[in-house]
Scaffold this active site. Structure first.
Site, PDB file in Angstrom:
ATOM      1  N   GLY A   1       4.757 -12.030  -8.866  1.00 42.59           N
ATOM      2  CA  GLY A   1       5.002 -11.083  -7.766  1.00 42.59           C
ATOM      3  C   GLY A   1       4.235  -9.792  -7.949  1.00 42.59           C
ATOM      4  N   ALA A   2       2.943  -9.922  -8.308  1.00 43.39           N
ATOM      5  CA  ALA A   2       2.168  -8.715  -8.661  1.00 43.39           C
ATOM      6  C   ALA A   2       1.460  -8.088  -7.463  1.00 43.39           C
ATOM      7  CB  ALA A   2       1.141  -9.066  -9.742  1.00 43.39           C
ATOM      8  N   ASN A   3       1.679  -8.652  -6.256  1.00 43.28           N
ATOM      9  CA  ASN A   3       0.928  -8.099  -5.122  1.00 43.28           C
ATOM     10  C   ASN A   3       1.648  -6.952  -4.430  1.00 43.28           C
ATOM     11  OD1 ASN A   3       2.726 -10.163  -4.247  1.00 43.28           O
ATOM     12  ND2 ASN A   3       1.884  -9.891  -2.200  1.00 43.28           N
TER      13      ASN A   3
ATOM     14  N   GLY B   1       5.041  -3.676  -4.724  1.00 45.19           N
ATOM     15  CA  GLY B   1       6.124  -2.981  -5.418  1.00 45.19           C
ATOM     16  C   GLY B   1       5.912  -2.784  -6.913  1.00 45.19           C
ATOM     17  N   LEU B   2       6.957  -3.148  -7.656  1.00 46.82           N
ATOM     18  CA  LEU B   2       6.936  -2.926  -9.106  1.00 46.82           C
ATOM     19  C   LEU B   2       5.865  -3.759  -9.808  1.00 46.82           C
ATOM     20  CD1 LEU B   2      10.776  -2.965  -9.694  1.00 46.82           C
ATOM     21  CD2 LEU B   2       9.238  -1.084 -10.244  1.00 46.82           C
TER      22      LEU B   2
ATOM     23  N   TYR C   1      22.745 -12.337  -5.311  1.00 48.17           N
ATOM     24  CA  TYR C   1      21.683 -11.553  -5.961  1.00 48.17           C
ATOM     25  C   TYR C   1      22.150 -11.140  -7.358  1.00 48.17           C
ATOM     26  CZ  TYR C   1      18.318  -7.874  -7.036  1.00 48.17           C
ATOM     27  OH  TYR C   1      17.361  -7.106  -7.658  1.00 48.17           O
TER      28      TYR C   1
END
Ligand code: NAD
EC number: 1.1.1.300
Length: 336
Positions: free
Chosen positions: A50-52, A54-55, A217
């Site tokens: 998920g590097a594209n 936010g964090l 969550y």
């Protein structure tokens, strides 16, 4: 009385505006990559899920500046290419290592497709990793989905449990050999303080009987912590460490499934500018656990703001962690 109330409200609004303005210009951001840390990650390959955005994207930017070669594991290649272009431009502007491979790949960005909601995709991704990558020094399990409506992954698992826990569970297990052969190496798991409101209800892990999006969550983030502690136990003596963190409340697009009424949005945005961390601030604990010599050899611990923190007893329950591990193995189809 009325005058005092109005004065207090004005003072609160003024304070919020002032804080928002400071954040808007990036005042007060403490970063780890400056000064002596600039070349700390030279020769290291880091995989971030998920590097594209936010964090994940902020973590990639920080580690690139420290000289790492970064692999972005992303669902959508087009969006990842766009993010990578921006990261390369930012790196050039910051005077970081020239993008593109040098002797040790410093500042190089690589995109590989990974959908954590599909075990087939996770397996294909890991096969590509094992064929193409001679080493993996740091794995950062960062991708996540937050309070989405009830949906299932390709394999029929409740989406938040499937992506946040099961997808990363399979990914990590399939990459353990590469991490071990690259040791000393590290796994960093991004959880959340909201783990406190979850429970591992083994009788309905797939939420078939009832679905509460916030509970699910929290359950997935509790699973992240139990997974970390069980993995640390299994990795003792291998020189591969694993730690888990909460980033704080960070201004990202994670809440895309939460409906905020149109009229309230400007106030929400103002408050988030004032009181939430920026992605760069939120990324610092991931960067710390991925790179700092201070945590060399530290494993199975929970961190916030680059410091170890206490866990609630339910996150330290070894028998629940072992049972979750065994059930997760069956769910993702790992053969012993
Ligand atoms: N933002 C916060 O306040 C906050 C607080 C606590 C924990 N976290 C955690 O931080 C992590 C990063 O979140 P963020 O705030 O940067 O939000 P974000 O939405 O910007 O990032 C999440 C990333 O995960 C990716 N992702 C989602 N589903 C995926 C899938 N099926 N396969 C591959 N990638 C997928 C998205 O594409 C995105 O790049 C998450 O694990 C989240 O739970 C965030």
């Amino acid at each position: 009385m009325a005058v005092a109330t109005v004065a207090a409200l004005l003072a609160a609004l003024g304070g919020t505006l002032w804080l928002a303005a400071r954040r808007f210009v990036g005042a007060g951001v403490q970063r780890l990559h400056g000064g002596g840390n600039a070349g700390l990650m030279h020769g290291k390959t880091v995989l971030i899920t998920g590097a594209n955005s936010g964090l994940g994207r902020a973590t990639a930017a920080e580690l690139l500046r420290m000289g790492a070669r970064v692999i972005m594991g992303c669902r959508d290649r087009a969006r990842a290419e766009e993010a990578a272009g921006q990261l390369r431009r930012d790196l050039r502007q910051a005077g970081g290592p020239e993008p593109g491979p040098d002797a040790c790949g410093a500042g190089e960005l690589v995109i590989k497709e990974l959908d954590l909601a599909s075990l087939r995709s996770v397996r294909a991704f890991c096969q590509e990793m094992l064929q193409e990558e001679p080493r993996l020094d740091v794995l950062i399990n960062n991708a996540g989905i937050f309070q989405c409506p009830y949906t299932k992954t390709e394999d029929g698992f409740e989406m938040q449990f499937g992506v946040n826990h099961l997808g990363h569970f399979l990914l990590t297990n399939l990459l353990l050999g590469l991490l071990k052969s690259s040791a000393p190496s590290r796994v960093v798991v991004v959880s959340s303080k909201l783990y406190k409101y979850g429970d591992i209800n083994f009788e309905d892990l797939n939420s078939e009987q009832s679905y509460n999006k916030s509970f699910c969550y929290s359950r997935s983030k509790l699973a992240n912590i139990l997974f970390t502690r069980e993995l640390a136990r299994r990795l003792e003596g291998t020189n591969v460490t694993v730690n888990v963190l909460h980033p704080g409340i960070v201004r990202t697009n994670l809440g895309r499934h939460i409906h905020i009424p149109l009229l309230v949005k400007p106030l929400f945005n103002l408050l988030s500018w004032a009181f939430f961390k920026s992605p760069v601030e939120g990324a610092q604990t991931s960067v710390y656990l991925a790179s700092s010599p201070e945590v060399e050899g530290v494993s199975g611990k929970y961190f916030g703001d680059c410091k170890e923190e206490e866990l609630l007893p339910k996150a330290m329950d070894e028998s629940v962690a072992r049972k979750l591990w065994d059930i997760s193995e069956v769910m993702v189809g790992i053969l012993k």
